[in-house]
Scaffold this motif. Sequence first.
Motif, short mmCIF file in Angstrom:
data_model
loop_
_atom_site.label_atom_id
_atom_site.label_comp_id
_atom_site.label_asym_id
_atom_site.label_seq_id
_atom_site.Cartn_x
_atom_site.Cartn_y
_atom_site.Cartn_z
N ALA A 71 0.98 -40.88 13.57
CA ALA A 71 0.18 -40.59 14.76
C ALA A 71 -0.16 -39.11 14.84
CB ALA A 71 0.92 -41.04 16.01
N TYR A 72 0.83 -38.27 14.57
CA TYR A 72 0.60 -36.82 14.59
C TYR A 72 -0.29 -36.40 13.43
CZ TYR A 72 1.38 -31.80 14.65
OH TYR A 72 1.19 -30.43 14.68
N GLY A 73 0.06 -36.87 12.22
CA GLY A 73 -0.63 -36.42 11.02
C GLY A 73 -2.09 -36.80 10.97
N GLN A 74 -2.42 -38.01 11.37
CA GLN A 74 -3.81 -38.44 11.30
C GLN A 74 -4.71 -37.58 12.19
OE1 GLN A 74 -3.64 -42.66 12.18
NE2 GLN A 74 -3.54 -43.20 10.01
N VAL A 75 -4.22 -37.23 13.36
CA VAL A 75 -5.01 -36.37 14.25
C VAL A 75 -5.05 -34.95 13.70
CG1 VAL A 75 -5.17 -35.36 16.56
CG2 VAL A 75 -4.52 -37.76 16.28
N ALA A 76 -3.91 -34.43 13.29
CA ALA A 76 -3.84 -33.06 12.79
C ALA A 76 -4.71 -32.87 11.54
CB ALA A 76 -2.40 -32.68 12.47
N PHE A 77 -4.63 -33.82 10.61
CA PHE A 77 -5.39 -33.70 9.37
C PHE A 77 -6.88 -33.95 9.57
CE2 PHE A 77 -1.22 -34.66 7.13
CZ PHE A 77 -1.04 -33.34 6.74
N ALA A 78 -7.25 -34.59 10.67
CA ALA A 78 -8.67 -34.76 10.96
C ALA A 78 -9.35 -33.41 11.21
CB ALA A 78 -8.85 -35.66 12.19
N PHE A 79 -8.56 -32.40 11.55
CA PHE A 79 -9.09 -31.06 11.80
C PHE A 79 -8.96 -30.15 10.56
CE2 PHE A 79 -8.19 -32.57 16.09
CZ PHE A 79 -9.26 -32.09 16.83
N THR A 80 -8.61 -30.72 9.41
CA THR A 80 -8.36 -29.90 8.22
C THR A 80 -9.55 -29.03 7.87
OG1 THR A 80 -6.81 -31.52 7.31
CG2 THR A 80 -7.77 -29.95 5.77
N LEU A 81 -10.74 -29.60 7.85
CA LEU A 81 -11.93 -28.82 7.48
C LEU A 81 -12.12 -27.66 8.44
CD1 LEU A 81 -14.45 -28.39 5.79
CD2 LEU A 81 -15.63 -30.04 7.23
N ILE A 82 -11.96 -27.91 9.73
CA ILE A 82 -12.12 -26.85 10.73
C ILE A 82 -11.08 -25.76 10.52
CG2 ILE A 82 -11.86 -26.34 13.19
CD1 ILE A 82 -13.15 -29.07 13.75
N ILE A 83 -9.84 -26.16 10.24
CA ILE A 83 -8.77 -25.19 10.04
C ILE A 83 -9.04 -24.34 8.81
CG2 ILE A 83 -6.32 -24.94 9.47
CD1 ILE A 83 -5.82 -27.45 11.20
N VAL A 84 -9.44 -24.98 7.70
CA VAL A 84 -9.70 -24.25 6.46
C VAL A 84 -10.86 -23.27 6.63
CG1 VAL A 84 -10.49 -24.49 4.07
CG2 VAL A 84 -8.72 -26.01 4.95
N LEU A 85 -11.94 -23.71 7.27
CA LEU A 85 -13.07 -22.81 7.49
C LEU A 85 -12.69 -21.66 8.43
CD1 LEU A 85 -16.07 -25.31 7.78
CD2 LEU A 85 -15.40 -23.90 5.82
N GLY A 86 -11.87 -21.97 9.45
CA GLY A 86 -11.41 -20.92 10.35
C GLY A 86 -10.59 -19.87 9.62
N LEU A 87 -9.72 -20.33 8.71
CA LEU A 87 -8.90 -19.40 7.92
C LEU A 87 -9.78 -18.56 6.99
CD1 LEU A 87 -5.92 -21.76 7.06
CD2 LEU A 87 -5.81 -19.71 8.49
N THR A 88 -10.84 -19.18 6.46
CA THR A 88 -11.75 -18.44 5.59
C THR A 88 -12.46 -17.34 6.36
OG1 THR A 88 -12.10 -20.43 4.24
CG2 THR A 88 -13.71 -18.66 4.01
N PHE A 89 -12.93 -17.66 7.56
CA PHE A 89 -13.55 -16.63 8.40
C PHE A 89 -12.54 -15.55 8.76
CE2 PHE A 89 -17.29 -19.32 9.34
CZ PHE A 89 -18.27 -18.34 9.34
N GLU A 90 -11.31 -15.98 9.06
CA GLU A 90 -10.27 -15.01 9.41
C GLU A 90 -10.08 -13.99 8.30
OE1 GLU A 90 -5.44 -15.03 9.52
OE2 GLU A 90 -6.44 -16.66 10.60
N LYS A 91 -9.96 -14.47 7.06
CA LYS A 91 -9.73 -13.56 5.94
C LYS A 91 -10.98 -12.72 5.63
CE LYS A 91 -5.51 -14.72 5.37
NZ LYS A 91 -4.47 -13.78 5.81
N THR A 92 -12.16 -13.29 5.89
CA THR A 92 -13.39 -12.52 5.69
C THR A 92 -13.47 -11.39 6.71
OG1 THR A 92 -14.52 -14.50 4.86
CG2 THR A 92 -15.90 -12.67 5.58
N PHE A 93 -13.17 -11.70 7.97
CA PHE A 93 -13.17 -10.67 9.01
C PHE A 93 -12.07 -9.64 8.72
CE2 PHE A 93 -16.13 -13.18 11.15
CZ PHE A 93 -16.57 -12.58 12.32
N GLN A 94 -10.93 -10.12 8.24
CA GLN A 94 -9.82 -9.21 7.94
C GLN A 94 -10.23 -8.22 6.85
OE1 GLN A 94 -6.34 -10.82 5.92
NE2 GLN A 94 -5.03 -9.86 7.44
N ALA A 95 -11.02 -8.67 5.90
CA ALA A 95 -11.44 -7.81 4.79
C ALA A 95 -12.26 -6.62 5.27
CB ALA A 95 -12.24 -8.62 3.77
N VAL A 96 -12.91 -6.77 6.43
CA VAL A 96 -13.72 -5.67 6.97
C VAL A 96 -13.06 -5.03 8.19
CG1 VAL A 96 -15.85 -6.66 6.08
CG2 VAL A 96 -15.13 -7.24 8.40
N GLY A 97 -11.80 -5.38 8.45
CA GLY A 97 -11.03 -4.70 9.49
C GLY A 97 -11.16 -5.25 10.89
N ARG A 98 -11.59 -6.51 11.03
CA ARG A 98 -11.69 -7.11 12.37
C ARG A 98 -10.76 -8.32 12.45
NH1 ARG A 98 -18.19 -7.13 13.70
NH2 ARG A 98 -18.61 -4.98 13.06
#
Length: 214
Positions: A71-98
Amino acid sequence: AVGVGFGIGINAVIAFHLGAGEKDKADRAASQGMLLSLVHGVGLTLLCILGLPAFLGAFTQSPSVLALGVAYGQVAFAFTLIIVLGLTFEKTFQAVGRMKATLAGCVTNIVLDPLLIFGLGPFPQLGITGAALATGLGQSLTLGTYLVLYHFRPIPVTIARRDMAPTRTMVRRLYAIGVPATLNLALPSVLVSALNGILATFSQGYVLVLGIYY
């Protein structure tokens, strides 16, 4: 681990090219990194949701525990794409100091947890599913915040469709840093999984104690 680890690869390559004054290559690193993260997110969503019952079944035979885990995993993993893209933006912003946008998702998660778990006020009582939903909604807000910031407060690198076509040199550089970083983050989880598998053969109580410890 994949999201953060590959994000570290993107971060390092962007920072390297910006430092060298090679904005065009930094743009390609950000754009190709975003495309590859999109592929990772879709693949991980399917893999995790389909493999979840078998994975959990390796550690417990309790129907109630399995039901809660699924029950937990199916809902949590449904957001995997959003989480991965969010982390990618985070590291991109981090690379420029934001690095200010990540706080929004964390606060949202903390606030929504009790509301959705226990059904406080107008919110439905969803139990463990509510905990997973709170995490996903918090991560969605984080991604949304990054998208708004990227649009209204441009950063020194540009994510553009014209730069997304994968090139061998850039892809190799991204994975050369991203794969070791991913393994560094993933191996402790592999260790915990192995320990859970060993302890589960003796008693679920041992698994519980290990979970509390970590």
